[in-house]
Design a protein around this motif. Structure first.
Motif, PDB file in Angstrom:
ATOM      1  N   ALA A 112       0.830  -1.209   0.000  1.00  0.00           N
ATOM      2  CA  ALA A 112       0.000   0.000   0.000  1.00  0.00           C
ATOM      3  C   ALA A 112       0.860   1.252   0.000  1.00  0.00           C
ATOM      4  N   LEU A 113       1.942   1.241   0.774  1.00  0.00           N
ATOM      5  CA  LEU A 113       2.853   2.388   0.802  1.00  0.00           C
ATOM      6  C   LEU A 113       3.549   2.568  -0.540  1.00  0.00           C
ATOM      7  N   ILE A 114       3.978   1.445  -1.137  1.00  0.00           N
ATOM      8  CA  ILE A 114       4.630   1.528  -2.448  1.00  0.00           C
ATOM      9  C   ILE A 114       3.646   2.030  -3.496  1.00  0.00           C
ATOM     10  N   GLU A 115       2.406   1.590  -3.395  1.00  0.00           N
ATOM     11  CA  GLU A 115       1.404   1.986  -4.385  1.00  0.00           C
ATOM     12  C   GLU A 115       1.153   3.495  -4.336  1.00  0.00           C
ATOM     13  N   VAL A 116       1.250   4.072  -3.155  1.00  0.00           N
ATOM     14  CA  VAL A 116       1.134   5.529  -3.029  1.00  0.00           C
ATOM     15  C   VAL A 116       2.249   6.210  -3.823  1.00  0.00           C
ATOM     16  N   LYS A 117       3.485   5.738  -3.601  1.00  0.00           N
ATOM     17  CA  LYS A 117       4.633   6.314  -4.322  1.00  0.00           C
ATOM     18  C   LYS A 117       4.477   6.119  -5.829  1.00  0.00           C
ATOM     19  N   LYS A 157      -4.331   5.161   5.873  1.00  0.00           N
ATOM     20  CA  LYS A 157      -4.429   5.608   7.266  1.00  0.00           C
ATOM     21  C   LYS A 157      -5.536   4.864   8.015  1.00  0.00           C
ATOM     22  N   LYS A 158      -6.601   4.515   7.298  1.00  0.00           N
ATOM     23  CA  LYS A 158      -7.722   3.794   7.921  1.00  0.00           C
ATOM     24  C   LYS A 158      -7.447   2.293   8.002  1.00  0.00           C
ATOM     25  N   ASP A 159      -6.922   1.722   6.898  1.00  0.00           N
ATOM     26  CA  ASP A 159      -6.761   0.266   6.819  1.00  0.00           C
ATOM     27  C   ASP A 159      -5.586  -0.265   7.637  1.00  0.00           C
ATOM     28  N   PHE A 160      -4.572   0.583   7.835  1.00  0.00           N
ATOM     29  CA  PHE A 160      -3.372   0.137   8.541  1.00  0.00           C
ATOM     30  C   PHE A 160      -3.054   1.095   9.687  1.00  0.00           C
ATOM     31  N   PRO A 161      -3.854   1.068  10.749  1.00  0.00           N
ATOM     32  CA  PRO A 161      -3.661   2.004  11.860  1.00  0.00           C
ATOM     33  C   PRO A 161      -2.272   1.934  12.484  1.00  0.00           C
ATOM     34  N   ALA A 162      -1.674   0.750  12.469  1.00  0.00           N
ATOM     35  CA  ALA A 162      -0.328   0.617  13.045  1.00  0.00           C
ATOM     36  C   ALA A 162       0.709   1.394  12.245  1.00  0.00           C
ATOM     37  N   LEU A 163       0.408   1.649  10.982  1.00  0.00           N
ATOM     38  CA  LEU A 163       1.339   2.389  10.111  1.00  0.00           C
ATOM     39  C   LEU A 163       0.777   3.754   9.720  1.00  0.00           C
ATOM     40  N   LYS A 164      -0.132   4.253  10.513  1.00  0.00           N
ATOM     41  CA  LYS A 164      -0.754   5.542  10.193  1.00  0.00           C
ATOM     42  C   LYS A 164       0.295   6.639  10.038  1.00  0.00           C
ATOM     43  N   THR A 165       1.313   6.610  10.918  1.00  0.00           N
ATOM     44  CA  THR A 165       2.353   7.636  10.843  1.00  0.00           C
ATOM     45  C   THR A 165       3.089   7.596   9.509  1.00  0.00           C
ATOM     46  N   GLU A 166       3.317   6.389   8.985  1.00  0.00           N
ATOM     47  CA  GLU A 166       4.010   6.263   7.698  1.00  0.00           C
ATOM     48  C   GLU A 166       3.178   6.876   6.570  1.00  0.00           C
ATOM     49  N   PHE A 167       1.877   6.637   6.620  1.00  0.00           N
ATOM     50  CA  PHE A 167       1.006   7.193   5.581  1.00  0.00           C
ATOM     51  C   PHE A 167       0.876   8.714   5.720  1.00  0.00           C
ATOM     52  N   ILE A 168       0.911   9.195   6.951  1.00  0.00           N
ATOM     53  CA  ILE A 168       0.886  10.654   7.156  1.00  0.00           C
ATOM     54  C   ILE A 168       2.136  11.281   6.552  1.00  0.00           C
ATOM     55  N   LEU A 169       3.271  10.606   6.749  1.00  0.00           N
ATOM     56  CA  LEU A 169       4.527  11.121   6.176  1.00  0.00           C
ATOM     57  C   LEU A 169       4.455  11.109   4.648  1.00  0.00           C
ATOM     58  N   GLU A 170       3.865  10.071   4.083  1.00  0.00           N
ATOM     59  CA  GLU A 170       3.676  10.034   2.629  1.00  0.00           C
ATOM     60  C   GLU A 170       2.756  11.173   2.178  1.00  0.00           C
ATOM     61  N   VAL A 172       2.196  15.775  15.278  1.00  0.00           N
ATOM     62  CA  VAL A 172       1.517  15.091  16.379  1.00  0.00           C
ATOM     63  C   VAL A 172       1.870  13.600  16.361  1.00  0.00           C
ATOM     64  N   ALA A 173       1.819  13.000  15.175  1.00  0.00           N
ATOM     65  CA  ALA A 173       2.065  11.558  15.041  1.00  0.00           C
ATOM     66  C   ALA A 173       3.492  11.183  15.419  1.00  0.00           C
ATOM     67  N   PHE A 174       4.454  12.059  15.114  1.00  0.00           N
ATOM     68  CA  PHE A 174       5.868  11.751  15.345  1.00  0.00           C
ATOM     69  C   PHE A 174       6.433  12.548  16.517  1.00  0.00           C
ATOM     70  N   SER A 175       5.584  12.831  17.488  1.00  0.00           N
ATOM     71  CA  SER A 175       5.997  13.670  18.621  1.00  0.00           C
ATOM     72  C   SER A 175       7.171  13.083  19.401  1.00  0.00           C
ATOM     73  N   ALA A 176       7.363  11.763  19.305  1.00  0.00           N
ATOM     74  CA  ALA A 176       8.452  11.107  20.053  1.00  0.00           C
ATOM     75  C   ALA A 176       9.669  10.812  19.186  1.00  0.00           C
ATOM     76  N   ASP A 177       9.678  11.339  17.963  1.00  0.00           N
ATOM     77  CA  ASP A 177      10.785  11.062  17.037  1.00  0.00           C
ATOM     78  C   ASP A 177      11.470  12.359  16.626  1.00  0.00           C
ATOM     79  N   PRO A 178      12.502  12.788  17.357  1.00  0.00           N
ATOM     80  CA  PRO A 178      13.163  14.069  17.074  1.00  0.00           C
ATOM     81  C   PRO A 178      13.718  14.170  15.657  1.00  0.00           C
ATOM     82  N   ALA A 179      14.224  13.055  15.119  1.00  0.00           N
ATOM     83  CA  ALA A 179      14.832  13.086  13.784  1.00  0.00           C
ATOM     84  C   ALA A 179      13.814  13.494  12.718  1.00  0.00           C
TER      85      ALA A 179
END
Length: 476
Positions: free
Chosen positions: A256-261, A280-293, A316-323
């Motif tokens: 799904a992520l590749i298909e977006v790209k 974002k709906k189908d893969f809640p565990a990877l919501k942050t990845e889709f937000i970044l996309e 908000v999604a990456f509040s714990a990831d300084p990088a």
């Protein structure tokens, strides 16, 4: 008639003696192998001589009509060449070349050369042959990995191919063994990696497709094939591979992520947006990845307002990831600056309040970036640029005054110097941080130097101007 029967008898005896001689050769080779094993740690010279004698006996037996069709012959020959290929003795350097290939071929023959009366293969020590073939495959693969790491791509591809051949030989005897099929697929995958590194993309795609064909139930190989097609910019083929994988596995987060790209690459903006929302709906565990996309999507499509909305979600999604946060905040600053520039071009006076609001938001973004990482020096350049923009606006305003308004002119010039001074302080700190990096960017160093030279000139600070100029000339 007696004489004829006599000569026939002699002929029969002759054949029998020849057959016995070759059977004896196999037995002799076995004795030499035992000598090798017994003497290897005691007397290396005796052991190696015995092994080389065993090689001579088995090479002859593998050619003779009386022993060529026996599993034992090929098993023993495989044993000899296995030892030639794996023993570390310097005396075997010449004999070692190609020995594992010969061992593999010999063990393969031992599996199929002889049959029982019921038509089934008669195999000498089948369990040991299995273990040896697995070991041969593993050794080829280990050497192939080393060559891949050393960027010897042709050698790596060849050795992964040999490892795959060892598994193919075994798979012919056990076609339902899925672990063998997957091992072959694994070796094909690494052949595709080596070919891709060698810039042989079509060849790499061929190996990747073979990996999928050999192990169609493995998602990793399916995803790798899609990624490789995207890398090769074969977008139609990539979509075909995605569709095929979906039929086998259903919806996969990686795909799904590749298909977006892929949708972005193909310019299918509406579809990309839909895929992001669905992801974002189908893969809640990877919501942050889709937000970044989503952030990348709107950035690439030039939709600044939507990009800012996506960045706020991502912060908000990456509040714990300084990088990731520092990159998001930096881009937030850049986008607000871009919006401010567009508003200035449209109506600088009429939209002054909106412009100021955007510039203030941009400043906050850059300051948060530096707060997260003081060495993210691009943010210093952006902050300094904001001060220079303010200073230049005041200079322009002063130059537009009537020549009689001397006091107003001087006041504006002095006010501009304050902003130039602010920019100098920011630039000096960022420049020092960049120079202190072990992997400092020469282009960024150059940008800092040239900007500082301009600012020092505006401030009429000859000492600092000459110092930075000397640094620039000294670096040439």
């Amino acid at each position: 008639m007696k004489s004829i029967r006599y000569f026939l008898a002699l002929g029969f005896i002759s054949v029998s003696v020849g057959a016995f001689a070759q059977d004896a050769a196999v037995l002799t080779a076995w004795e030499h192998l035992n000598t090798f094993k017994r003497e290897r740690e005691v007397n290396e010279q005796v052991a190696i001589d015995a092994l080389l004698e065993a090689k001579k006996e088995m090479d002859a037996a593998a050619k003779h009509e009386t022993t060529v069709a026996k599993s034992k012959t090929w098993k023993r020959r495989g044993d000899v060449y296995w030892l030639l290929g794996t023993d570390p003795s310097p005396r075997l350097i010449l004999a070692r070349k190609g020995a594992l290939d010969t061992a593999m071929y010999s063990y393969g023959r031992a599996l199929v050369v002889e049959f029982k009366s019921n038509g089934k293969p008669k195999v000498e020590e089948p369990d040991e042959i299995l273990n040896r073939m697995l070991s041969i495959g593993a050794r080829f693969a280990e050497s192939a990995q080393k060559n891949l790491k050393a960027k010897k791509y042709a050698e790596s591809i060849q050795e992964f191919g040999s490892a795959k051949t060892a598994m193919e030989i075994l798979a012919k005897q056990d076609p339902d063994n899925t672990s063998l099929q997957r091992q072959m697929a694994y070796y094909c995958y690494y052949q595709s990696v080596a070919a891709a590194e060698a810039q042989k993309v079509d060849e790499a795609l061929g190996y990747a497709q073979k990996a999928v064909d050999l192990s169609p139930g493995d998602t990793a190989f399916a995803v790798a094939l899609v990624r490789l097609n995207v890398f090769a910019q074969k977008f139609n083929e990539a979509q075909t591979a995605i569709d095929a994988a979906k039929k086998r596995f259903g919806s996969l987060s990686d795909l799904a992520l590749i298909e977006v790209k892929l949708a972005m690459e193909r310019g299918e903006t509406d579809r990309a947006a839909t895929l992001i929302e669905n992801g974002k709906k189908d893969f809640p565990a990877l919501k942050t990845e889709f937000i970044l996309e989503e952030v990348n999507f709107y950035l690439n499509s030039g939709n600044d307002e939507k990009a800012l909305e996506a960045i706020d979600q991502a912060i908000v999604a990456f509040s714990a990831d300084p990088a990731i946060l520092l990159v998001l905040n930096f881009n937030k600053g850049v986008i607000n600056d871009q919006i401010a520039e567009n508003l200035e071009k449209k109506d600088a006076k009429g939209l002054a309040d909106q412009i100021a609001e955007r510039r203030a938001a941009a400043k906050i973004g850059y300051e948060k970036t530096i707060e997260l990482d003081p060495n993210y020096t691009a943010a210093y350049l952006q902050l300094a640029n904001a001060e220079i923009i303010k200073a230049n606006a005041l200079i322009k305003k002063a130059n537009d005054l009537d020549i009689s308004k001397v006091k107003e002119y001087e006041a504006l010039k002095e006010e501009a110097k304050v902003f130039f001074s602010n920019s100098a302080s920011i630039l000096e700190k960022g420049y020092a941080n960049e120079k202190a990096k072990p992997d400092s960017d020469p282009n960024r160093i150059d940008t800092f130097q040239k900007t500082l030279l301009q600012v020092y000139t505006k401030l009429e600070d000859a000492a600092k101007r000459n110092a930075i100029k000397a640094e620039m000339e000294g670096g040439k």
